[in-house]
Design a protein around this motif. Structure first.
Motif, PDB file in Angstrom:
ATOM      1  N   MET A 180     165.518 -37.899   0.685  1.00 11.78           N
ATOM      2  CA  MET A 180     165.241 -39.220  -0.087  1.00 11.78           C
ATOM      3  C   MET A 180     165.569 -40.044   1.165  1.00 11.78           C
ATOM      4  O   MET A 180     165.024 -41.095   1.397  1.00 11.78           O
ATOM      5  CB  MET A 180     166.181 -39.402  -1.222  1.00 11.78           C
ATOM      6  CG  MET A 180     165.523 -38.700  -2.376  1.00 11.78           C
ATOM      7  SD  MET A 180     166.768 -38.995  -3.830  1.00 11.78           S
ATOM      8  CE  MET A 180     166.548 -40.557  -4.376  1.00 11.78           C
ATOM      9  N   LEU A 181     166.836 -39.940   1.713  1.00  7.32           N
ATOM     10  CA  LEU A 181     167.131 -40.783   2.717  1.00  7.32           C
ATOM     11  C   LEU A 181     166.336 -40.707   3.927  1.00  7.32           C
ATOM     12  O   LEU A 181     166.034 -41.981   4.739  1.00  7.32           O
ATOM     13  CB  LEU A 181     168.491 -40.615   3.180  1.00  7.32           C
ATOM     14  CG  LEU A 181     169.773 -40.809   2.349  1.00  7.32           C
ATOM     15  CD1 LEU A 181     171.022 -40.488   2.832  1.00  7.32           C
ATOM     16  CD2 LEU A 181     169.810 -42.548   2.112  1.00  7.32           C
ATOM     17  N   LEU A 182     166.043 -39.565   4.328  1.00  6.82           N
ATOM     18  CA  LEU A 182     164.933 -39.489   5.655  1.00  6.82           C
ATOM     19  C   LEU A 182     163.461 -40.083   5.193  1.00  6.82           C
ATOM     20  O   LEU A 182     163.052 -40.641   5.940  1.00  6.82           O
ATOM     21  CB  LEU A 182     164.576 -38.013   5.723  1.00  6.82           C
ATOM     22  CG  LEU A 182     165.741 -37.246   6.576  1.00  6.82           C
ATOM     23  CD1 LEU A 182     165.732 -35.697   6.623  1.00  6.82           C
ATOM     24  CD2 LEU A 182     166.057 -37.774   7.709  1.00  6.82           C
ATOM     25  N   SER A 183     163.166 -40.028   3.860  1.00  6.50           N
ATOM     26  CA  SER A 183     161.957 -40.829   3.649  1.00  6.50           C
ATOM     27  C   SER A 183     162.043 -42.295   3.819  1.00  6.50           C
ATOM     28  O   SER A 183     161.067 -43.050   3.933  1.00  6.50           O
ATOM     29  CB  SER A 183     161.390 -40.416   2.029  1.00  6.50           C
ATOM     30  OG  SER A 183     162.285 -40.959   1.151  1.00  6.50           O
ATOM     31  N   GLN A 201     172.513 -32.335  -2.304  1.00 10.92           N
ATOM     32  CA  GLN A 201     172.416 -32.478  -0.796  1.00 10.92           C
ATOM     33  C   GLN A 201     171.061 -32.463  -0.254  1.00 10.92           C
ATOM     34  O   GLN A 201     170.846 -33.255   0.484  1.00 10.92           O
ATOM     35  CB  GLN A 201     173.441 -31.363   0.042  1.00 10.92           C
ATOM     36  CG  GLN A 201     175.061 -31.858  -0.344  1.00 10.92           C
ATOM     37  CD  GLN A 201     175.453 -32.781   0.497  1.00 10.92           C
ATOM     38  OE1 GLN A 201     174.970 -33.653   0.982  1.00 10.92           O
ATOM     39  NE2 GLN A 201     176.645 -33.533  -0.121  1.00 10.92           N
ATOM     40  N   VAL A 202     170.588 -31.393  -0.717  1.00 13.65           N
ATOM     41  CA  VAL A 202     168.997 -31.343  -0.399  1.00 13.65           C
ATOM     42  C   VAL A 202     168.322 -32.585  -0.705  1.00 13.65           C
ATOM     43  O   VAL A 202     167.453 -33.206   0.121  1.00 13.65           O
ATOM     44  CB  VAL A 202     168.478 -30.083  -0.635  1.00 13.65           C
ATOM     45  CG1 VAL A 202     167.111 -29.997  -0.280  1.00 13.65           C
ATOM     46  CG2 VAL A 202     169.033 -28.846   0.050  1.00 13.65           C
ATOM     47  N   ALA A 211     155.556 -44.247  -1.428  1.00 12.89           N
ATOM     48  CA  ALA A 211     155.971 -42.663  -1.248  1.00 12.89           C
ATOM     49  C   ALA A 211     157.384 -42.754  -0.833  1.00 12.89           C
ATOM     50  O   ALA A 211     157.807 -41.304  -0.733  1.00 12.89           O
ATOM     51  CB  ALA A 211     155.020 -42.368  -0.115  1.00 12.89           C
ATOM     52  N   GLN A 212     158.085 -43.451  -0.520  1.00 18.01           N
ATOM     53  CA  GLN A 212     159.500 -43.272  -0.068  1.00 18.01           C
ATOM     54  C   GLN A 212     160.406 -43.303  -1.401  1.00 18.01           C
ATOM     55  O   GLN A 212     160.099 -43.561  -2.338  1.00 18.01           O
ATOM     56  CB  GLN A 212     159.838 -44.175   0.836  1.00 18.01           C
ATOM     57  CG  GLN A 212     160.470 -45.700   0.280  1.00 18.01           C
ATOM     58  CD  GLN A 212     159.441 -46.437  -0.397  1.00 18.01           C
ATOM     59  OE1 GLN A 212     159.338 -46.955  -1.307  1.00 18.01           O
ATOM     60  NE2 GLN A 212     158.212 -46.386   0.437  1.00 18.01           N
ATOM     61  N   ALA A 213     161.675 -42.864  -1.141  1.00 17.14           N
ATOM     62  CA  ALA A 213     162.628 -43.108  -2.067  1.00 17.14           C
ATOM     63  C   ALA A 213     162.977 -44.398  -2.437  1.00 17.14           C
ATOM     64  O   ALA A 213     162.982 -45.417  -1.608  1.00 17.14           O
ATOM     65  CB  ALA A 213     163.991 -42.244  -1.959  1.00 17.14           C
ATOM     66  N   LEU A 267     174.271 -40.198   4.652  1.00 21.58           N
ATOM     67  CA  LEU A 267     173.283 -39.008   5.438  1.00 21.58           C
ATOM     68  C   LEU A 267     174.256 -38.365   6.248  1.00 21.58           C
ATOM     69  O   LEU A 267     174.800 -38.850   7.126  1.00 21.58           O
ATOM     70  CB  LEU A 267     172.226 -39.808   6.348  1.00 21.58           C
ATOM     71  CG  LEU A 267     171.199 -38.832   6.887  1.00 21.58           C
ATOM     72  CD1 LEU A 267     170.604 -37.958   5.776  1.00 21.58           C
ATOM     73  CD2 LEU A 267     170.292 -39.129   7.770  1.00 21.58           C
ATOM     74  N   ASP A 268     174.243 -37.049   5.861  1.00 16.77           N
ATOM     75  CA  ASP A 268     175.235 -36.095   6.567  1.00 16.77           C
ATOM     76  C   ASP A 268     174.300 -35.175   7.516  1.00 16.77           C
ATOM     77  O   ASP A 268     173.570 -34.239   7.214  1.00 16.77           O
ATOM     78  CB  ASP A 268     175.651 -34.980   5.553  1.00 16.77           C
ATOM     79  CG  ASP A 268     176.795 -33.896   6.412  1.00 16.77           C
ATOM     80  OD1 ASP A 268     176.706 -34.015   7.582  1.00 16.77           O
ATOM     81  OD2 ASP A 268     177.412 -33.243   5.542  1.00 16.77           O
ATOM     82  N   LEU A 269     174.360 -35.688   9.043  1.00 18.78           N
ATOM     83  CA  LEU A 269     173.316 -35.010   9.799  1.00 18.78           C
ATOM     84  C   LEU A 269     173.712 -33.533   9.978  1.00 18.78           C
ATOM     85  O   LEU A 269     172.710 -32.826  10.256  1.00 18.78           O
ATOM     86  CB  LEU A 269     173.276 -35.739  10.992  1.00 18.78           C
ATOM     87  CG  LEU A 269     172.875 -37.215  10.979  1.00 18.78           C
ATOM     88  CD1 LEU A 269     173.077 -37.743  12.485  1.00 18.78           C
ATOM     89  CD2 LEU A 269     171.320 -37.181  10.660  1.00 18.78           C
ATOM     90  N   GLY A 270     175.065 -33.315   9.878  1.00 15.13           N
ATOM     91  CA  GLY A 270     175.475 -31.837   9.864  1.00 15.13           C
ATOM     92  C   GLY A 270     174.610 -31.120   8.914  1.00 15.13           C
ATOM     93  O   GLY A 270     174.170 -29.939   9.209  1.00 15.13           O
ATOM     94  N   PHE A 271     174.650 -31.291   7.591  1.00 12.46           N
ATOM     95  CA  PHE A 271     173.992 -30.629   6.610  1.00 12.46           C
ATOM     96  C   PHE A 271     172.613 -30.433   6.877  1.00 12.46           C
ATOM     97  O   PHE A 271     171.765 -29.394   6.680  1.00 12.46           O
ATOM     98  CB  PHE A 271     174.213 -31.332   5.344  1.00 12.46           C
ATOM     99  CG  PHE A 271     173.683 -30.597   4.123  1.00 12.46           C
ATOM    100  CD1 PHE A 271     174.341 -29.515   3.610  1.00 12.46           C
ATOM    101  CD2 PHE A 271     172.415 -31.073   3.675  1.00 12.46           C
ATOM    102  CE1 PHE A 271     173.570 -28.784   2.324  1.00 12.46           C
ATOM    103  CE2 PHE A 271     171.743 -30.498   2.565  1.00 12.46           C
ATOM    104  CZ  PHE A 271     172.377 -29.567   1.962  1.00 12.46           C
ATOM    105  N   VAL A 272     171.965 -31.511   7.191  1.00 12.59           N
ATOM    106  CA  VAL A 272     170.561 -31.698   7.640  1.00 12.59           C
ATOM    107  C   VAL A 272     170.065 -30.862   8.756  1.00 12.59           C
ATOM    108  O   VAL A 272     169.211 -30.035   8.634  1.00 12.59           O
ATOM    109  CB  VAL A 272     169.985 -33.043   8.066  1.00 12.59           C
ATOM    110  CG1 VAL A 272     168.548 -33.124   8.362  1.00 12.59           C
ATOM    111  CG2 VAL A 272     170.387 -33.996   6.878  1.00 12.59           C
ATOM    112  N   LEU A 273     170.852 -30.519   9.523  1.00 15.44           N
ATOM    113  CA  LEU A 273     170.452 -29.659  10.797  1.00 15.44           C
ATOM    114  C   LEU A 273     170.839 -28.015  10.417  1.00 15.44           C
ATOM    115  O   LEU A 273     170.037 -27.103  10.827  1.00 15.44           O
ATOM    116  CB  LEU A 273     171.467 -29.879  11.987  1.00 15.44           C
ATOM    117  CG  LEU A 273     171.461 -31.138  12.654  1.00 15.44           C
ATOM    118  CD1 LEU A 273     172.126 -31.513  13.785  1.00 15.44           C
ATOM    119  CD2 LEU A 273     169.733 -31.263  13.166  1.00 15.44           C
TER     120      LEU A 273
END
Length: 666
Positions: free
Chosen positions: A363-366, A357-358, A332-334, A283-289
């Protein structure tokens, strides 16, 4: 200090600290491992760079998890669940795949191969997360739990074909037909060899290993089977996890299932934790933000659409709303295999970088949100129905029918080894009883033997009422899990607080708490085992058996208030009681095994005397034929196809006797 050892030390220290904090906050351990991966991974502190070696070791966490699930889903159980697995499971995967493809193609303008790759990844749910959460919540055998595990099982079986399809799509459309045909033929051949040949060999092999009575050899053999079958399917182009799952199903058909499950649990939990650490590293938090709106939209669409489709499917199958809601939330999750499929699609250049990336961020957040979503759905489901069994009129009716004609009976909660032992004593004294259990395999076996056992959870008010708690003479709780025992006690206190309740517990640390919850008497297994061990020891050291038994009786009198008068009075019968206790010291409690005789079995047409199962130290306790049970059958009785023989003896002897009944002398 070597760099590898230093890295291992940092990883272990971080995992211990995070797991301890999660326990304090009452959060799932999976979140602790994911947090460690995010914090120390390449997108966090960059202390660890995600590499192939770490991922390979972590993958064995999934291997051991799938092996454990295979132990739960024996071939007979899979056959019994085939409609749910290949019906609901196939529908979930196909509908999710088609829906994701449609959104990807029509709303995002991607080609169909991109939509198929993303849809295949999104259709997967996390076996690791859901199985662990359901196990911790004691809901694996509930109706939502069974439906969820059936869908997850189909997803796991579908991983291998999807891997093959994605690899073929990466080579280009022109090679698709040829690649798929060859791969599918290879898959069928490998699975047929493992299931058909392995089913015959695995029991004999484990009998041979168990005959040496070496725990070390037995443990090494289990690891050999897990790793060997995993590598066999991997070498054939299938997944490691599929081989482990098949190995678990094969061993589930042997008497060694429970021992194997206990032996591999430490390996499974540690390696599975390492897998979640590697997932967190992705999980790339920089990309998520930086792309927060797109990621949140994808996350909402992912959970909402996938959960909504699953809810619709369960409602179409006439499930109650609360069952459908809980099943949908649990799927419901990945999933971990979805991440594998997505990574393969990226490596095969089927996905643009931004789409990858999206999708992986959503998926990881789920997966992060899964524990909270499942807990919330369970809470809402209970509020909607008050009980899972409230809508199960047929099940409640079945329990009521079994309890209709009995009064002054005993309700036995749990029909494992302890519950069966209690039931045998009640039967000898002609005291009626009804047993409640939620283990489907144990329930079916008991029904085959003609025992008064029904499928139901004793912590449900409707089940206890149907079992006749209002007219019951006593309740016996034999659960090994403390939370399950406390739930039943809490319910009994509100339904009928005056009924005597005898409770089994592992040790004496919880006696006061269980009595405060309403237990009349608490029997700690550790104490009883230590008393018998002490008596054996004194006897072997030359202490007269009468004196050893007297000490045992004195200790029991101090611990069990309701039996104190029995132990300290009636001196005229003391010698008889001491003699009975002395005999108990010399006698082992036998195991029971129900064997269904098939038409082609060796035993068909032969009498019980001809079979001579007594040479194995095994006796035939009962014979069930055409729905009629006969206890202590005559030795001249000839065995017919479809007969059910109830055998009694030591575990290893039962295995030899069963082998004789099916295959004849070896």
């Amino acid at each position: 200090m070597p760099a590898a050892l230093q890295s291992l030390l940092v990883l272990l220290a971080s995992a211990v600290a995070a797991l301890a904090l999660a326990r304090v906050l009452r959060l799932p351990s999976m979140l602790a491992y994911l947090s460690v991966g995010i914090a120390l991974g390449p997108h966090g502190a960059a202390y660890f760079a995600e590499n192939e070696q770490v991922s390979s070791v972590a993958e064995f966490g999934i291997v051991f998890l799938m092996f454990s699930i295979g132990l739960e889903f024996s071939l007979s159980r899979l056959k019994a669940m085939r409609h749910m697995v290949f019906g609901l499971g196939a529908a979930q995967l196909l509908v999710t795949l088609a829906g994701t493809m449609a959104v990807t193609i029509f709303f995002y303008g991607q080609e169909w191969r991109v939509g198929f790759a993303i849809g295949a990844a999104c259709a997967m749910s996390s076996t690791a997360i859901v199985a662990k959460l359901l196990s911790e919540r004691l809901e694996l055998h509930s109706r939502p739990g069974q439906q969820t595990m059936a869908v997850l099982l189909f997803q796991d079986l579908a991983v291998a074909p999807l891997l093959i399809v994605l690899a073929a799509l990466g080579k280009g459309p022109e090679a698709l037909a040829e690649t798929l045909t060859l791969a599918m033929a290879q898959t069928v051949l490998v699975l047929a060899v493992i299931v058909l040949v392995g089913q015959r060999l695995i029991r004999r092999w484990f009998d041979l290993v168990a005959g040496h009575k070496s725990p070390e050899l037995f443990m090494l053999n289990v690891l050999l089977v897990v790793v060997g079958l995993s590598l066999a399917t991997s070498a054939a182009g299938l997944s490691l996890a599929l081989g482990a799952f098949l190995g678990g199903m094969l061993i589930a058909e042997t008497p060694y299932r429970h021992q194997v499950e206990a032996d591999i649990r430490p390996f499974r939990d540690v390696l599975l934790g390492l897998f979640f650490v590697t997932v967190g590293m992705m999980l790339d938090l920089g990309f998520v933000l930086a792309h927060l709106p797109q990621v949140l939209m994808a996350l909402a669409l992912f959970i909402g659409a996938k959960g909504g489709l699953m809810l619709l499917l369960t409602l179409l199958l006439r499930n109650p709303l609360d069952v459908g809601l809980r099943t949908a939330a649990q799927l419901a999750q990945a999933g971990e295999f979805g991440l594998v499929l997505l990574q393969l699609a990226s490596d095969s250049r089927l996905l643009p970088a931004d789409a990858f990336q999206v999708t992986i961020a959503a998926m990881l957040l789920s997966m992060f949100l899964a524990p909270f979503l499942i807990a919330r759905a369970a809470h809402v489901g209970k509020r909607l129905s008050g009980s899972e069994f409230a809508h199960r009129a047929e099940a409640i009716h079945d329990i009521a029918v079994h309890a209709m004609d009995i009064r002054e009976h005993v309700i036995v909660c749990g029909y494992g080894r302890t519950g069966q032992s209690v039931a045998r004593f009640l039967s000898r004294e002609q005291i009626p009883f009804i047993a409640l259990d939620i283990d489907t395999q144990r329930f079916r076996q008991a029904q085959d033997e003609g025992e008064n056992v029904v499928f139901g959870a004793a912590d449900r008010r409707e089940v206890l009422m149907a079992a006749g708690i209002a007219r019951a003479r006593a309740v016996v709780i034999t659960y090994a899990e403390q939370p399950a025992t406390e739930a039943v006690l809490d319910l009994l206190r509100s339904v009928r607080p005056e009924v005597p309740v005898i409770v089994r517990t592992q040790d004496d640390t919880q006696i006061d708490r269980l009595k405060s919850l309403g237990a009349t008497e608490v029997v700690p297994e550790v104490v009883e085992g230590s008393l018998m061990l002490a008596a054996h020891t004194l006897s072997q050291l030359g202490v007269p058996i009468e004196r050893a038994i007297q000490q045992v009786r004195a200790t029991r009198a101090e611990r069990y208030a309701s039996l104190r008068a029995f132990y300290r009075s009636e001196s005229d019968r003391q010698r008889d009681r001491q003699s009975a206790d002395g005999d108990a010291l010399r006698r082992q409690i036998p195991e029971r095994l129900s064997v269904v005789v098939e038409a082609q079995s060796y035993a068909v047409g032969r009498s019980l005397a001809d079979l001579d199962l007594g040479r194995f130290g095994v006796s035939v306790d009962a014979l069930r034929r055409g729905g009629v049970r006969g206890d202590d059958p005559d030795p001249a009785t000839r065995v017919l196809g479809a007969d059910v023989l109830v055998l009694v003896g030591a575990t290893e002897n039962l295995s030899r006797a069963e082998q004789l009944l099916h295959a004849g002398p070896v």
